[in-house]
Design a protein around this motif. Structure first.
Motif, PDB file in Angstrom:
ATOM      1  N   VAL A 119       6.728   3.423  12.859  1.00  0.00           N
ATOM      2  CA  VAL A 119       7.656   2.299  12.717  1.00  0.00           C
ATOM      3  C   VAL A 119       9.039   2.826  12.359  1.00  0.00           C
ATOM      4  O   VAL A 119       9.188   3.654  11.454  1.00  0.00           O
ATOM      5  CB  VAL A 119       7.152   1.319  11.649  1.00  0.00           C
ATOM      6  N   SER A 120      10.053   2.319  13.070  1.00  0.00           N
ATOM      7  CA  SER A 120      11.400   2.859  12.926  1.00  0.00           C
ATOM      8  C   SER A 120      12.437   1.763  13.135  1.00  0.00           C
ATOM      9  O   SER A 120      12.117   0.635  13.499  1.00  0.00           O
ATOM     10  CB  SER A 120      11.631   3.988  13.948  1.00  0.00           C
ATOM     11  N   GLY A 121      13.706   2.125  12.936  1.00  0.00           N
ATOM     12  CA  GLY A 121      14.787   1.186  13.181  1.00  0.00           C
ATOM     13  C   GLY A 121      15.021   0.241  12.020  1.00  0.00           C
ATOM     14  O   GLY A 121      14.515   0.432  10.914  1.00  0.00           O
ATOM     15  N   ALA A 122      15.797  -0.811  12.286  1.00  0.00           N
ATOM     16  CA  ALA A 122      16.154  -1.790  11.255  1.00  0.00           C
ATOM     17  C   ALA A 122      16.483  -3.113  11.929  1.00  0.00           C
ATOM     18  O   ALA A 122      16.678  -3.176  13.151  1.00  0.00           O
ATOM     19  CB  ALA A 122      17.349  -1.294  10.445  1.00  0.00           C
ATOM     20  N   GLY A 181       0.824  -1.204   0.000  1.00  0.00           N
ATOM     21  CA  GLY A 181       0.000   0.000   0.000  1.00  0.00           C
ATOM     22  C   GLY A 181       0.853   1.245   0.000  1.00  0.00           C
ATOM     23  O   GLY A 181       2.074   1.201   0.158  1.00  0.00           O
ATOM     24  N   SER A 182       0.190   2.379  -0.161  1.00  0.00           N
ATOM     25  CA  SER A 182       0.855   3.683  -0.151  1.00  0.00           C
ATOM     26  C   SER A 182       0.712   4.287   1.243  1.00  0.00           C
ATOM     27  O   SER A 182      -0.325   4.144   1.883  1.00  0.00           O
ATOM     28  CB  SER A 182       0.217   4.611  -1.187  1.00  0.00           C
ATOM     29  N   ILE A 183       1.763   5.001   1.712  1.00  0.00           N
ATOM     30  CA  ILE A 183       1.801   5.338   3.138  1.00  0.00           C
ATOM     31  C   ILE A 183       2.152   6.788   3.458  1.00  0.00           C
ATOM     32  O   ILE A 183       2.265   7.130   4.635  1.00  0.00           O
ATOM     33  CB  ILE A 183       2.814   4.427   3.866  1.00  0.00           C
ATOM     34  N   VAL A 184       2.297   7.665   2.483  1.00  0.00           N
ATOM     35  CA  VAL A 184       2.762   9.026   2.758  1.00  0.00           C
ATOM     36  C   VAL A 184       1.562   9.953   2.951  1.00  0.00           C
ATOM     37  O   VAL A 184       0.796  10.200   2.013  1.00  0.00           O
ATOM     38  CB  VAL A 184       3.663   9.542   1.620  1.00  0.00           C
ATOM     39  N   VAL A 185       1.405  10.470   4.175  1.00  0.00           N
ATOM     40  CA  VAL A 185       0.222  11.259   4.510  1.00  0.00           C
ATOM     41  C   VAL A 185       0.064  12.488   3.609  1.00  0.00           C
ATOM     42  O   VAL A 185      -1.006  12.678   3.009  1.00  0.00           O
ATOM     43  CB  VAL A 185       0.244  11.656   6.001  1.00  0.00           C
ATOM     44  N   PRO A 186       1.067  13.370   3.464  1.00  0.00           N
ATOM     45  CA  PRO A 186       0.866  14.541   2.604  1.00  0.00           C
ATOM     46  C   PRO A 186       0.554  14.165   1.152  1.00  0.00           C
ATOM     47  O   PRO A 186      -0.245  14.843   0.491  1.00  0.00           O
ATOM     48  CB  PRO A 186       2.205  15.287   2.705  1.00  0.00           C
ATOM     49  N   ARG A 195      20.057  -7.382   8.170  1.00  0.00           N
ATOM     50  CA  ARG A 195      19.615  -8.045   6.943  1.00  0.00           C
ATOM     51  C   ARG A 195      18.725  -7.166   6.084  1.00  0.00           C
ATOM     52  O   ARG A 195      18.660  -7.345   4.861  1.00  0.00           O
ATOM     53  CB  ARG A 195      18.895  -9.354   7.302  1.00  0.00           C
ATOM     54  N   THR A 196      18.009  -6.247   6.690  1.00  0.00           N
ATOM     55  CA  THR A 196      17.132  -5.358   5.934  1.00  0.00           C
ATOM     56  C   THR A 196      16.840  -4.131   6.779  1.00  0.00           C
ATOM     57  O   THR A 196      17.130  -4.083   7.977  1.00  0.00           O
ATOM     58  CB  THR A 196      15.820  -6.072   5.524  1.00  0.00           C
ATOM     59  N   GLY A 197      16.286  -3.105   6.113  1.00  0.00           N
ATOM     60  CA  GLY A 197      15.973  -1.859   6.793  1.00  0.00           C
ATOM     61  C   GLY A 197      15.219  -0.940   5.853  1.00  0.00           C
ATOM     62  O   GLY A 197      14.842  -1.332   4.749  1.00  0.00           O
ATOM     63  N   GLN A 198      14.989   0.291   6.289  1.00  0.00           N
ATOM     64  CA  GLN A 198      14.281   1.262   5.449  1.00  0.00           C
ATOM     65  C   GLN A 198      15.218   1.735   4.351  1.00  0.00           C
ATOM     66  O   GLN A 198      16.239   2.366   4.628  1.00  0.00           O
ATOM     67  CB  GLN A 198      13.813   2.436   6.310  1.00  0.00           C
ATOM     68  N   SER A 199      14.874   1.432   3.092  1.00  0.00           N
ATOM     69  CA  SER A 199      15.798   1.660   1.978  1.00  0.00           C
ATOM     70  C   SER A 199      15.219   2.511   0.864  1.00  0.00           C
ATOM     71  O   SER A 199      15.915   2.812  -0.106  1.00  0.00           O
ATOM     72  CB  SER A 199      16.225   0.299   1.391  1.00  0.00           C
ATOM     73  N   THR A 200      13.963   2.910   0.969  1.00  0.00           N
ATOM     74  CA  THR A 200      13.306   3.629  -0.112  1.00  0.00           C
ATOM     75  C   THR A 200      13.871   5.039  -0.271  1.00  0.00           C
ATOM     76  O   THR A 200      13.901   5.800   0.699  1.00  0.00           O
ATOM     77  CB  THR A 200      11.792   3.735   0.156  1.00  0.00           C
ATOM     78  N   PRO A 201      14.317   5.411  -1.456  1.00  0.00           N
ATOM     79  CA  PRO A 201      14.796   6.780  -1.673  1.00  0.00           C
ATOM     80  C   PRO A 201      13.674   7.789  -1.421  1.00  0.00           C
ATOM     81  O   PRO A 201      12.518   7.562  -1.780  1.00  0.00           O
ATOM     82  CB  PRO A 201      15.211   6.780  -3.152  1.00  0.00           C
ATOM     83  N   GLY A 202      14.022   8.885  -0.770  1.00  0.00           N
ATOM     84  CA  GLY A 202      13.037   9.924  -0.521  1.00  0.00           C
ATOM     85  C   GLY A 202      12.040   9.589   0.570  1.00  0.00           C
ATOM     86  O   GLY A 202      10.981  10.221   0.655  1.00  0.00           O
ATOM     87  N   ALA A 203      12.353   8.614   1.415  1.00  0.00           N
ATOM     88  CA  ALA A 203      11.443   8.232   2.492  1.00  0.00           C
ATOM     89  C   ALA A 203      11.197   9.420   3.415  1.00  0.00           C
ATOM     90  O   ALA A 203      12.047  10.300   3.579  1.00  0.00           O
ATOM     91  CB  ALA A 203      12.022   7.070   3.283  1.00  0.00           C
ATOM     92  N   THR A 204      10.024   9.447   4.045  1.00  0.00           N
ATOM     93  CA  THR A 204       9.639  10.583   4.882  1.00  0.00           C
ATOM     94  C   THR A 204       9.660  10.268   6.371  1.00  0.00           C
ATOM     95  O   THR A 204       9.372  11.144   7.178  1.00  0.00           O
ATOM     96  CB  THR A 204       8.224  11.060   4.501  1.00  0.00           C
ATOM     97  N   HIS A 205       9.997   9.031   6.766  1.00  0.00           N
ATOM     98  CA  HIS A 205      10.054   8.688   8.181  1.00  0.00           C
ATOM     99  C   HIS A 205      11.114   9.538   8.881  1.00  0.00           C
ATOM    100  O   HIS A 205      12.253   9.634   8.412  1.00  0.00           O
ATOM    101  CB  HIS A 205      10.410   7.209   8.363  1.00  0.00           C
ATOM    102  N   LEU A 206      10.772  10.114  10.030  1.00  0.00           N
ATOM    103  CA  LEU A 206      11.660  11.063  10.692  1.00  0.00           C
ATOM    104  C   LEU A 206      13.021  10.471  11.032  1.00  0.00           C
ATOM    105  O   LEU A 206      14.064  11.089  10.759  1.00  0.00           O
ATOM    106  CB  LEU A 206      10.997  11.599  11.969  1.00  0.00           C
ATOM    107  N   ILE A 207      13.053   9.296  11.651  1.00  0.00           N
ATOM    108  CA  ILE A 207      14.344   8.731  12.057  1.00  0.00           C
ATOM    109  C   ILE A 207      15.191   8.391  10.835  1.00  0.00           C
ATOM    110  O   ILE A 207      16.414   8.570  10.839  1.00  0.00           O
ATOM    111  CB  ILE A 207      14.131   7.519  12.980  1.00  0.00           C
ATOM    112  N   LYS A 208      14.563   7.931   9.778  1.00  0.00           N
ATOM    113  CA  LYS A 208      15.278   7.684   8.519  1.00  0.00           C
ATOM    114  C   LYS A 208      15.869   8.987   7.972  1.00  0.00           C
ATOM    115  O   LYS A 208      17.053   9.048   7.613  1.00  0.00           O
ATOM    116  CB  LYS A 208      14.314   7.067   7.505  1.00  0.00           C
ATOM    117  N   VAL A 209      15.063  10.021   7.919  1.00  0.00           N
ATOM    118  CA  VAL A 209      15.522  11.303   7.373  1.00  0.00           C
ATOM    119  C   VAL A 209      16.625  11.893   8.238  1.00  0.00           C
ATOM    120  O   VAL A 209      17.645  12.390   7.729  1.00  0.00           O
ATOM    121  CB  VAL A 209      14.333  12.280   7.251  1.00  0.00           C
TER     122      VAL A 209
END
Length: 330
Positions: A171-174, A75-80, A179-193
């Motif tokens: 949801v945060s962390g890895a 699914g799609s997850i970006v609120v704005p 083995r895996t983690g948040q990898s999407t370019p342009g992600a909007t999650h605060l801890i990722k950013v």
């Protein structure tokens, strides 16, 4: 028996696939790879590239793999983004979930676990929110998820299957094992950013609003480690297979951190300072959303293992560094 994981090449889905594989489950992943990655899927799982709205494909996977349970993340997850493209979110999140659910029912799938969201509550306030709170989503994203919850509720009355909808908080962390983690370019999650900014991948971090009715004026969120969330899904699956009934439950830590507190944690753990800029509020952002997760803890014995902001940030930073090395090789 096998578990079908939709969106299993994405951030949360890939952690779920690893958790299922670690538990000895047969896993098949359905992902169109719009934001996910082939390499993120555990090699023991079978990856099928396709769309969850393709009922013929879903039916074939259910029959071929004797699927008894579906865990639905796609699914799609970006609120704005949902505010600017509401029809796109209703199409991808709600209509395709309806198609997936119909194929599951026709194929005789007995258990369905749905990736829902705390966004169904809207502006819940600083107090931990329980599942019986007023449902008042403030974005099309939240509404699209709530509509899917309602479809599950009604379909379960009419058909022979049980479901669990887990309402995630932030949801945060890895994966602690890298083995895996948040990898999407342009992600909007605060801890990722913030992690990207600390490592020099972004020139600055923007705080969207500092005039909210919170202690420091910035939004407060309940940050849950992605591995704890995957563990909750696994326990929910075991509960359904053991005869547990339909359930909607929060997944969070019962306390929150402000945007500025998270930024300070990233600075502290990384040992790096970075530029932080103040910007206007974003459409659809609630001031504070914090979970009361006592129902999940009581119903399926969920006991979070990573309820510590510095631990979450540390795992995110480690993954971000590993991702940099991967991208350099690629």
């Amino acid at each position: 028996m096998a578990v079908l994981v939709t969106g299993g090449a994405g951030y949360i889905g890939s952690h779920m696939v690893w958790a299922l594989v670690d538990a000895g489950e047969e896993v098949v992943v359905l992902d169109r790879l719009s934001t996910g990655f082939r390499w993120a899927v555990a090699p023991e799982a079978e990856l099928v590239v396709g769309d969850i709205g393709d009922q013929e494909l879903v039916a074939s996977l259910i029959e071929t793999h004797a699927v008894d349970a579906i865990i639905h993340f796609a699914g799609s997850i970006v609120v704005p983004e949902s505010v600017s493209d509401p029809l796109g979110y209703y199409a991808n999140n709600t209509c395709k979930t309806r198609n997936l659910l119909e194929a599951a029912i026709r194929g005789g799938v007995k258990h369905f676990i749905f990736s829902s969201t705390a966004a169904v509550y809207g502006a819940a306030g600083l107090e931990p929110v329980r599942e019986n709170a007023t449902l008042a989503p403030e974005s099309p994203y939240g509404t699209s998820k709530l509509m899917s919850e309602l479809m599950l509720r009604d379909a379960a009355v009419a058909h022979d299957f049980t479901y669990t909808a887990l309402r995630y908080f932030n949801v945060s962390g890895a994966d602690p094992r890298g083995r895996t983690g948040q990898s999407t370019p342009g992600a909007t999650h605060l801890i990722k950013v913030a992690s990207e900014t600390a490592l020099g991948k972004r020139p600055a971090l923007t705080v969207f609003g500092d005039d909210y009715p919170t202690p420091d004026g910035t939004c407060v969120r309940d940050y849950i480690h992605v591995s704890d969330l995957a563990a909750a899904h696994l326990l929910a699956l075991q509960r359904l297979r053991s005869g547990g009934g339909n359930l909607i439950a929060n997944c969070g830590y019962n306390h929150g951190y402000s945007v500025l507190e998270v930024i300070n944690a990233v600075r502290r753990v990384s040992g790096e300072d970075f530029t932080v800029e103040m910007g206007p509020r974003r459409p659809g952002d609630a001031a504070a959303v914090v979970a009361d997760s006592s129902l999940a803890r009581a119903e399926f014995g969920w006991k979070p293992a990573y309820d510590d902001l510095d631990t979450i940030v540390g795992h995110a930073l480690s993954w971000e560094s590993a991702l940099s090395r991967r991208n350099q090789r690629d």
